[in-house]
Design a protein around this motif. Structure first.
Motif, short mmCIF file in Angstrom:
data_model
loop_
_atom_site.label_atom_id
_atom_site.label_comp_id
_atom_site.label_asym_id
_atom_site.label_seq_id
_atom_site.Cartn_x
_atom_site.Cartn_y
_atom_site.Cartn_z
N MET A 103 0.65 -1.16 -0.07
CA MET A 103 -0.01 -0.12 -0.13
C MET A 103 0.85 1.37 -0.04
SD MET A 103 -2.89 1.22 2.85
CE MET A 103 -3.80 -0.10 2.23
N ARG A 104 0.30 2.15 -0.84
CA ARG A 104 1.21 3.38 -1.17
C ARG A 104 1.04 4.32 0.39
NH1 ARG A 104 -0.03 8.83 -2.85
NH2 ARG A 104 1.80 9.94 -3.50
N SER A 105 2.26 4.93 0.94
CA SER A 105 2.12 5.64 1.94
C SER A 105 1.79 6.96 1.54
CB SER A 105 3.29 5.57 2.71
OG SER A 105 3.22 6.73 3.90
N THR A 106 0.58 7.47 2.12
CA THR A 106 0.26 8.98 1.61
C THR A 106 1.02 9.96 2.52
OG1 THR A 106 -1.47 9.10 3.35
CG2 THR A 106 -2.18 8.11 1.30
N THR A 107 1.92 9.87 3.40
CA THR A 107 2.67 10.65 4.05
C THR A 107 3.99 10.76 3.60
OG1 THR A 107 3.18 9.16 5.74
CG2 THR A 107 1.37 10.45 6.06
N SER A 108 4.44 9.88 2.68
CA SER A 108 5.84 9.89 1.99
C SER A 108 5.76 10.91 0.74
CB SER A 108 6.10 8.51 1.54
OG SER A 108 5.21 8.23 0.29
N ARG A 109 6.74 11.35 0.98
CA ARG A 109 6.60 12.30 -0.02
C ARG A 109 5.41 13.26 -0.13
NH1 ARG A 109 3.13 12.22 -3.40
NH2 ARG A 109 2.72 10.08 -4.44
N GLU A 130 5.53 -0.45 -6.10
CA GLU A 130 4.53 -0.78 -5.13
C GLU A 130 3.99 -2.14 -5.66
OE1 GLU A 130 0.97 2.11 -4.16
OE2 GLU A 130 0.17 1.12 -5.87
N TYR A 131 4.03 -2.28 -6.96
CA TYR A 131 3.76 -3.82 -7.43
C TYR A 131 4.68 -4.90 -6.70
CZ TYR A 131 4.19 -7.79 -10.35
OH TYR A 131 4.29 -9.19 -10.78
N LEU A 132 6.08 -4.45 -6.75
CA LEU A 132 7.13 -5.34 -6.38
C LEU A 132 6.81 -5.50 -4.79
CD1 LEU A 132 10.17 -4.32 -8.30
CD2 LEU A 132 9.03 -6.12 -8.83
N ASP A 133 6.67 -4.37 -4.20
CA ASP A 133 6.42 -4.61 -2.66
C ASP A 133 5.37 -5.50 -2.32
OD1 ASP A 133 7.42 -3.51 -0.02
OD2 ASP A 133 5.13 -2.78 -0.09
N ALA A 134 4.31 -5.30 -3.01
CA ALA A 134 3.21 -6.11 -2.67
C ALA A 134 3.18 -7.62 -3.16
CB ALA A 134 1.72 -5.54 -3.65
N VAL A 135 3.81 -8.02 -4.29
CA VAL A 135 3.79 -9.28 -4.61
C VAL A 135 4.99 -10.06 -4.16
CG1 VAL A 135 2.32 -8.82 -6.51
CG2 VAL A 135 4.66 -8.71 -6.91
N ASP A 146 -11.94 14.24 -4.44
CA ASP A 146 -10.56 13.54 -4.93
C ASP A 146 -10.90 11.93 -5.17
OD1 ASP A 146 -7.37 13.82 -4.19
OD2 ASP A 146 -7.96 11.63 -4.02
N LEU A 147 -10.41 11.60 -6.16
CA LEU A 147 -10.81 10.17 -6.68
C LEU A 147 -9.63 9.25 -6.79
CD1 LEU A 147 -13.16 11.40 -9.69
CD2 LEU A 147 -13.71 10.71 -7.14
N ALA A 148 -8.71 9.27 -5.82
CA ALA A 148 -7.47 8.57 -5.84
C ALA A 148 -7.83 7.14 -5.67
CB ALA A 148 -6.45 8.94 -4.56
N ILE A 149 -7.18 6.11 -6.39
CA ILE A 149 -7.34 4.57 -6.39
C ILE A 149 -6.42 3.91 -5.66
CG2 ILE A 149 -8.07 2.78 -7.90
CD1 ILE A 149 -9.40 4.59 -9.89
N GLU A 150 -6.88 2.81 -4.92
CA GLU A 150 -5.61 2.12 -4.29
C GLU A 150 -5.66 0.90 -5.12
OE1 GLU A 150 -2.75 1.64 -2.42
OE2 GLU A 150 -3.92 2.95 -0.86
N LEU A 151 -4.67 0.48 -5.90
CA LEU A 151 -4.77 -0.75 -6.89
C LEU A 151 -4.38 -1.83 -5.94
CD1 LEU A 151 -2.84 0.95 -9.73
CD2 LEU A 151 -5.26 0.33 -9.68
N ALA A 152 -5.21 -3.00 -6.45
CA ALA A 152 -5.04 -4.33 -5.95
C ALA A 152 -4.16 -5.03 -6.66
CB ALA A 152 -6.26 -5.21 -5.80
N ARG A 153 -2.58 -4.64 -6.30
CA ARG A 153 -1.55 -5.13 -7.00
C ARG A 153 -1.34 -6.64 -6.96
NH1 ARG A 153 0.13 -0.98 -10.21
NH2 ARG A 153 0.67 1.06 -8.86
N ASP A 154 -1.85 -7.27 -5.85
CA ASP A 154 -1.43 -8.56 -5.50
C ASP A 154 -2.70 -9.55 -6.27
OD1 ASP A 154 -3.32 -7.66 -3.78
OD2 ASP A 154 -2.36 -8.68 -2.06
N THR A 155 -3.49 -9.05 -6.99
CA THR A 155 -4.77 -9.73 -7.40
C THR A 155 -4.32 -10.86 -8.18
OG1 THR A 155 -6.76 -9.53 -8.94
CG2 THR A 155 -4.71 -8.23 -9.57
N THR A 156 -5.32 -11.83 -8.07
CA THR A 156 -4.98 -13.17 -8.82
C THR A 156 -5.98 -13.38 -9.80
OG1 THR A 156 -6.09 -14.44 -7.09
CG2 THR A 156 -3.82 -14.25 -6.89
#
Length: 375
Positions: free
Chosen positions: A1-7, A204-209, A294-304
């Motif tokens: 998950m992306r941290s919304t406080t980084s950066r 973000e993908y690499l970190d998730a999977v 605001d329409l930010a989306i949290e992508l399901a990187r680890d989807t199967t």
């Protein structure tokens, strides 16, 4: 998950000249404004029938959107008379310029962090919003003569980019490429040298999977020295093209004739098609706790889910909710309205291979644009 406080016109103009594209993509330029306001139509076209827009609109940001921006800018100028100058300096620089008041909008492959949302309170009348208008797969492009088809498990891809897997005949690669003659060529991973939303989406993908293989977290700035670094999407593509044994990540619309790997998703291997990239939105949720509109989306990187390609980026138009100058507000809203329209999305698909957004998302963007106009 992306941290919304980084950066508007219609689909891409086949007869558009190179000179016209160069004109609309020129960076910098003062806004020559006229009085008036736009209509509020949220369908196709620009919604400019009810009033005049500014002569010039200036934005900056993600280089991944550059191909789509070419079509959008030319078509919008044809329809509305407004010249859109967009400087593809990268997501981080684009957001910085927007928050400092240097440009009217930003293109970004990452939504605003909590800190940036706070900064936007000073830059804008009522803060800012992230509006997702561009959905595109991030391709894993490689240059390995004799190997036209390559399948990579998430762990193998992470190991390659972490520089733990260093030759192309490594067992971790061979086990998912039965029958393929893999050479002992040294692997040269290529990454972005600049702060990049594409890098953030990829890590973000690499970190998730594959968190055991990729231990560097989610970052905008590539954290490992030793590979090859290049500026912007075009720089990464050029570096991969010029070096045998190279592999890297770039917006799929810009990889040209390079070979592209399929990645493991569930029990299958999936390539970066627009359809597979769009499928991940069906399995993803909106980010909680964001400002109104605001329409930010949290992508399901680890989807199967079958047929889903999870290494995608969503590029956002970042705009103010209200501008000090009403003409600027109306022009920004009209341009984004065209970009999100069916015609604008079709133009991007034809020019850049992106995946058109859904009707539901288009309607939500239309509602948010009322806030951009200050309504």
């Amino acid at each position: 998950m992306r941290s919304t406080t980084s950066r508007a016109a219609r689909a891409a103009l086949a007869t558009t000249s190179a000179a016209a594209l160069a004109l609309v993509l020129a960076s910098c330029g003062a806004t020559n404004e006229t009085d008036g306001s736009t209509g509020t139509d949220t369908g196709t076209g620009t919604g400019t029938a009810d009033g005049d827009l500014a002569d010039t609109l200036v934005g900056a940001g993600a280089s991944s959107m550059q191909a789509a921006m070419q079509a959008w800018a030319v078509n919008f100028q044809t329809e509305s008379g407004t010249t859109v100058n967009y400087d593809p300096v990268g997501s981080g620089s684009g957001r910085t310029q927007f928050l400092s008041g240097g440009v009217s909008f930003a293109g970004s492959d990452a939504y605003l962090t909590d800190e940036e949302l706070t900064q936007a309170e000073s830059r804008c009348v009522d803060g800012a919003v992230d509006l997702p208008v561009y959905v595109s797969p991030i391709a894993i492009a490689y240059n390995l003569p004799g190997v036209e088809d390559l399948q990579l498990s998430p762990a193998a891809l992470a190991g390659i980019m972490a520089q733990e897997i260093t030759t192309w005949d490594d067992p971790a690669i061979a086990e998912t490429n039965e029958g393929v003659e893999l050479p002992s060529t040294t692997i040269t991973p290529v990454n972005r040298s600049d702060d990049s939303g594409t890098t953030e989406n990829f890590t973000e993908y690499l970190d998730a999977v594959a968190p055991d293989a990729w231990t560097y977290g989610v970052v905008e700035t590539w954290p490992i020295a030793g590979g090859e670094a290049a500026q912007g999407t075009s720089g990464v593509v050029q570096a991969i093209t010029n070096g045998e044994g190279t592999i890297g990540y770039a917006d799929a619309s810009q990889v040209g004739d390079l070979s592209v790997a399929q990645v493991g998703v569930g029990g299958e291997f999936v390539g970066p098609t627009p359809e597979a990239a769009a499928a991940i939105l069906d399995n993803s949720e909106r980010v909680e706790g964001r400002p109104e509109g605001d329409l930010a989306i949290e992508l399901a990187r680890d989807t199967t889910a079958s047929g889903t390609y999870p290494i995608v980026l969503i590029s956002y138009m970042v705009a103010c909710k209200g501008y000090e100058d009403q003409t600027e507000a109306d022009t920004v809203a009209a341009f984004i309205e065209y970009v999100a329209s069916e015609d604008g999305q079709q133009a991007a698909a034809e020019q850049a291979g992106s995946a058109p957004i859904s009707d539901t998302l288009r309607e939500d963007i239309g509602t948010s644009l009322e806030l951009v106009r200050g309504s």
